[in-house]
Write a protein that holds these residues in place. Structure first.
Motif, PDB file in Angstrom:
ATOM      1  N   THR A   1       4.375   9.108   2.745  1.00 42.18           N
ATOM      2  CA  THR A   1       3.746   7.887   2.196  1.00 42.18           C
ATOM      3  C   THR A   1       4.366   6.595   2.714  1.00 42.18           C
ATOM      4  OG1 THR A   1       5.310   7.802   0.340  1.00 42.18           O
ATOM      5  CG2 THR A   1       3.277   9.068   0.001  1.00 42.18           C
TER       6      THR A   1
ATOM      7  N   GLY B   1       3.905   1.665  -1.378  1.00 38.33           N
ATOM      8  CA  GLY B   1       4.380   1.914  -2.733  1.00 38.33           C
ATOM      9  C   GLY B   1       5.866   2.199  -2.881  1.00 38.33           C
TER      10      GLY B   1
ATOM     11  N   SER C   1       6.945   3.187 -13.033  1.00 34.87           N
ATOM     12  CA  SER C   1       5.486   3.358 -13.008  1.00 34.87           C
ATOM     13  C   SER C   1       4.788   2.126 -13.572  1.00 34.87           C
ATOM     14  CB  SER C   1       5.088   4.599 -13.808  1.00 34.87           C
ATOM     15  OG  SER C   1       5.754   5.732 -13.310  1.00 34.87           O
TER      16      SER C   1
ATOM     17  N   GLY D   1      -0.217   5.389 -14.565  1.00 33.41           N
ATOM     18  CA  GLY D   1      -0.897   5.441 -13.273  1.00 33.41           C
ATOM     19  C   GLY D   1      -0.075   6.020 -12.136  1.00 33.41           C
ATOM     20  N   ALA D   2       1.086   6.621 -12.434  1.00 32.06           N
ATOM     21  CA  ALA D   2       1.928   7.146 -11.356  1.00 32.06           C
ATOM     22  C   ALA D   2       1.395   8.468 -10.829  1.00 32.06           C
ATOM     23  CB  ALA D   2       3.355   7.345 -11.865  1.00 32.06           C
ATOM     24  N   LYS D   3       1.713   8.752  -9.555  1.00 35.48           N
ATOM     25  CA  LYS D   3       1.387  10.055  -8.973  1.00 35.48           C
ATOM     26  C   LYS D   3       2.633  10.919  -9.090  1.00 35.48           C
ATOM     27  CE  LYS D   3      -1.935   8.106  -5.751  1.00 35.48           C
ATOM     28  NZ  LYS D   3      -1.666   6.674  -6.110  1.00 35.48           N
TER      29      LYS D   3
ATOM     30  N   GLN E   1       2.479  -0.456 -11.556  1.00 35.43           N
ATOM     31  CA  GLN E   1       1.084  -0.624 -11.989  1.00 35.43           C
ATOM     32  C   GLN E   1       0.742  -2.094 -12.192  1.00 35.43           C
ATOM     33  OE1 GLN E   1      -0.010   0.560 -16.079  1.00 35.43           O
ATOM     34  NE2 GLN E   1      -1.683   1.749 -15.191  1.00 35.43           N
TER      35      GLN E   1
ATOM     36  N   GLN F   1       0.179  -3.644  -9.031  1.00 34.37           N
ATOM     37  CA  GLN F   1      -0.839  -2.937  -8.238  1.00 34.37           C
ATOM     38  C   GLN F   1      -0.271  -2.300  -6.980  1.00 34.37           C
ATOM     39  OE1 GLN F   1      -3.466  -6.524  -8.573  1.00 34.37           O
ATOM     40  NE2 GLN F   1      -5.017  -4.965  -9.005  1.00 34.37           N
TER      41      GLN F   1
ATOM     42  N   GLU G   1       0.829  -1.205   0.000  1.00 36.27           N
ATOM     43  CA  GLU G   1       0.000   0.000   0.000  1.00 36.27           C
ATOM     44  C   GLU G   1       0.866   1.259   0.000  1.00 36.27           C
ATOM     45  OE1 GLU G   1      -0.702  -2.699   2.174  1.00 36.27           O
ATOM     46  OE2 GLU G   1      -2.044  -3.319   0.546  1.00 36.27           O
TER      47      GLU G   1
ATOM     48  N   TYR H   1       5.219   6.811  -6.887  1.00 38.92           N
ATOM     49  CA  TYR H   1       5.354   8.265  -6.759  1.00 38.92           C
ATOM     50  C   TYR H   1       6.590   8.696  -7.527  1.00 38.92           C
ATOM     51  CZ  TYR H   1       2.104   7.300  -2.979  1.00 38.92           C
ATOM     52  OH  TYR H   1       1.028   6.860  -2.264  1.00 38.92           O
TER      53      TYR H   1
ATOM     54  N   PRO I   1       1.277   1.517  -5.586  1.00 36.95           N
ATOM     55  CA  PRO I   1       1.366   2.928  -5.992  1.00 36.95           C
ATOM     56  C   PRO I   1       2.812   3.344  -6.320  1.00 36.95           C
ATOM     57  CG  PRO I   1       0.582   2.729  -3.703  1.00 36.95           C
ATOM     58  CD  PRO I   1       0.832   1.346  -4.196  1.00 36.95           C
TER      59      PRO I   1
END
Lengths: 388, 388
Positions: B174, B106, B120, B150-152, B124, B127, B104, B131, B129
């Motif tokens: 995070t 990441g 990334s 899907g990256a932040k 993805q 699954q 969770e 950053y 995260p």
């Protein structure tokens, strides 16, 4: 076929051609691409269809698994090497050709494109002189590339009358044999060999432990190549492909740019189910510069009269640009605009897409797509792609 | 290696990495090209050497048969996918990582290039995260491509101090694990897997009935891969390649752009035979934008301290452009400028060429060349090539 001068070409003619040219041409790779196949299998949005002839229609939901035959990796950068090498092999087999000094007299054609380079290379490899008639306005890089293969270049005016007059005078003074770019049985059978290889390569890959596109396949049923789509200019590649599939359960489709009427074969093909007339003149400056020619007489006889092609489809300049961009960005391949016209049909032509949905259902189709060549002015690529 | 924190990496570490990432990465094809290998095997003219550091020298006469490992066809368009997937696989195996909520929390990195996209994608697929810290001046297409996986994204200033401060704050908020772009054992071993495949692919091809380059081979002696040359930025690919060849009779070479001092590793490597010091800062805007970084500490320990790399070579911007043009025109491949630096060395660096002549003699060498990636702004390709 009504003309008795045209031999009855068959799949076997293409198989025989392949045996002759195998030592001279590359067996080009077949690539797959999950991203592009997925994109082709997503229905277009109603908004995307607005302003087109399909406005208001329910977007088609085809499932396509695309197999790209990379003739951009072929010698001289295009499939044309196949036809040229085949024509020369057949010439070498012609009774009396050698004895009458054919090898010294050489071959001649009029072209400023890939056929000019292909014939020049095939002649050079066989130590035969090649005479190429080119419009005097041809781009310098093309002239130099052809000269690089040892061809002797004669310039002519741009009209077909001027071009043919110069060609006739070259023939008169040299005795060279004319090898036309597409309207010739030996050229057609040579071009068909790309699809012959494609058929084998897809079968091999599908029988491997991990065949591509399992995620795009809805069942465990045994898959095989269902269709092949090629570009259509003079029709040599398309009609050769059609021959290579004749007698097999593989449908063949042709594709053209619609810009300024370059879709002559599509328009003629769709004008009447049994009694259409070939369109003999085209004047288009489509970016698909290999496809500006009207379809030839013998190709037309195979494509339409013998009904060996199941459908013809066309795309716009913007659709060609979008497909081009996709191939550069996602496949990392250098291809010329003409080469991506079949892919543009798969992605954007709703007639084609609806037909695939109807014929293939949820199962989908494995479709061979011929990337015909990769000879492009890279300095202009930015302008081309920025317009996409 | 003096630092006990760095595990003793070996060829086996790379073999183990390959087993872990095989389900996630492409086994990219290896291509050969007779024209380019012949060009590389023609001595340069004295005129070509004028105005260079080799002016007046007798041009070298190396024989090279080049095998191109096409990582431009790799997922995300570059070899970086290998290291990123490996780092995440190793993370998944770390005791306590899952239990402490690692999945969770990441992963995080700072990069605007291929490593950002690679991490990334790998995150993805798993699954997890991701950053990504990017300079706020990053080109929009790169930002969008990374976001597409899907990256932040968090923006930072351009200096390394600003970048690291932002990264530290992302970690603080995070709990994400930092996956650096090259200075990490897991990344290095992942990148080395490309050369592992290359070794096998060349062996297979050389034992086939018609191996490539028979015309460039002077004897019937059994051939095998003699050397591999890779680009060197942070040194992950080069040091991983060196590990993959350790214990084998395959020499490994590195290559860099010389522009504005981007050849930090070459300069340090050549500064002293046993006691050189790594150069820690580089400020270069070479067109080889993947190679603007100084070589990392762990890569340097493998390249220089353990002497697993046999030589470092550099090339000019014009030489990179010429090699780039050649690959587009003759191989029909989309590659980025960084990717052709090793080929430019083979074609133009007289130190390298003289070394090959001396080591390989008339027999010549089979040389593996890593095309590291194909992510390039195609709109700017014309300008790049027009300068060549």
């Amino acid at each position: 076929m009504s003309d008795p001068a045209i031999p009855q070409l068959t799949r076997e003619s293409v198989v025989a051609a392949h045996k002759l040219i195998e030592p001279y041409v590359h067996k080009t790779p077949v690539l797959t691409n999950t991203t592009i196949s997925k994109l082709a299998s997503i229905p277009r949005t109603p908004a995307e269809l607005e302003g087109t002839e399909w406005a208001g229609r329910t977007p088609a939901r085809p499932v396509m698994r695309l197999w790209f035959k990379c003739e951009n990796f072929q010698r001289i950068g295009a499939f044309k090497a196949r036809g040229a090498f085949h024509a020369i092999e057949k010439l070498k087999q012609t009774p009396g050709w050698l004895e009458s000094g054919g090898k010294e007299k050489g071959v001649v054609t009029h072209s400023s494109g890939n056929h000019a380079q292909a014939l020049s290379l095939a002649a050079q490899v066989n130590q035969i002189p090649a005479y190429i008639v080119m419009p005097s306005i041809s781009p310098i890089p093309k002239v130099n590339a052809t000269r690089g293969y040892g061809a002797k270049i004669t310039f002519s005016g741009s009209t077909s009358v001027e071009r043919e007059a110069v060609t006739a005078s070259v023939i008169a003074s040299t005795g060279a044999v004319l090898i036309p770019p597409y309207d010739h049985p030996d050229i057609i059978c040579g071009q068909g060999t790309a699809s012959l290889e494609l058929q084998d390569q897809v079968s091999e890959s599908l029988s491997s432990p991990n065949p591509p596109y399992t995620s795009l396949s809805s069942s465990q049923k045994e898959r095989s190549l269902n269709a092949i789509i090629t570009p259509c200019g003079g029709g040599g590649l398309l009609s050769g492909t059609a021959l290579s599939c004749s007698g097999l359960p593989i449908k063949v489709f042709g594709s053209e740019p619609s810009y300024e009427g370059a879709d002559d074969c599509t328009r003629a093909y769709n004008s009447h189910p049994t009694d259409a007339v070939r369109i003999e003149t085209v004047k288009s400056l489509t970016i698909g510069d290999g496809l500006r020619t009207p379809v030839g007489k013998i190709p037309w006889s195979i494509i339409y009269e013998r009904m060996l092609v199941s459908g013809m489809y066309s795309v716009t300049e913007d659709q060609i640009k979008s497909a081009l961009k996709l191939v550069y960005e996602r496949m990392k391949l250098v291809v010329e605009p003409s080469a991506v016209v079949p892919l543009a049909v798969c992605l954007y032509n709703e007639y084609f897409r609806a037909m695939v949905e109807k014929e293939a259902g949820e199962e989908g189709w494995d479709i061979g797509v011929i990337f015909s060549g990769g000879n492009i002015d890279l300095g202009k690529l930015g302008d081309l792609l920025n317009g996409a």
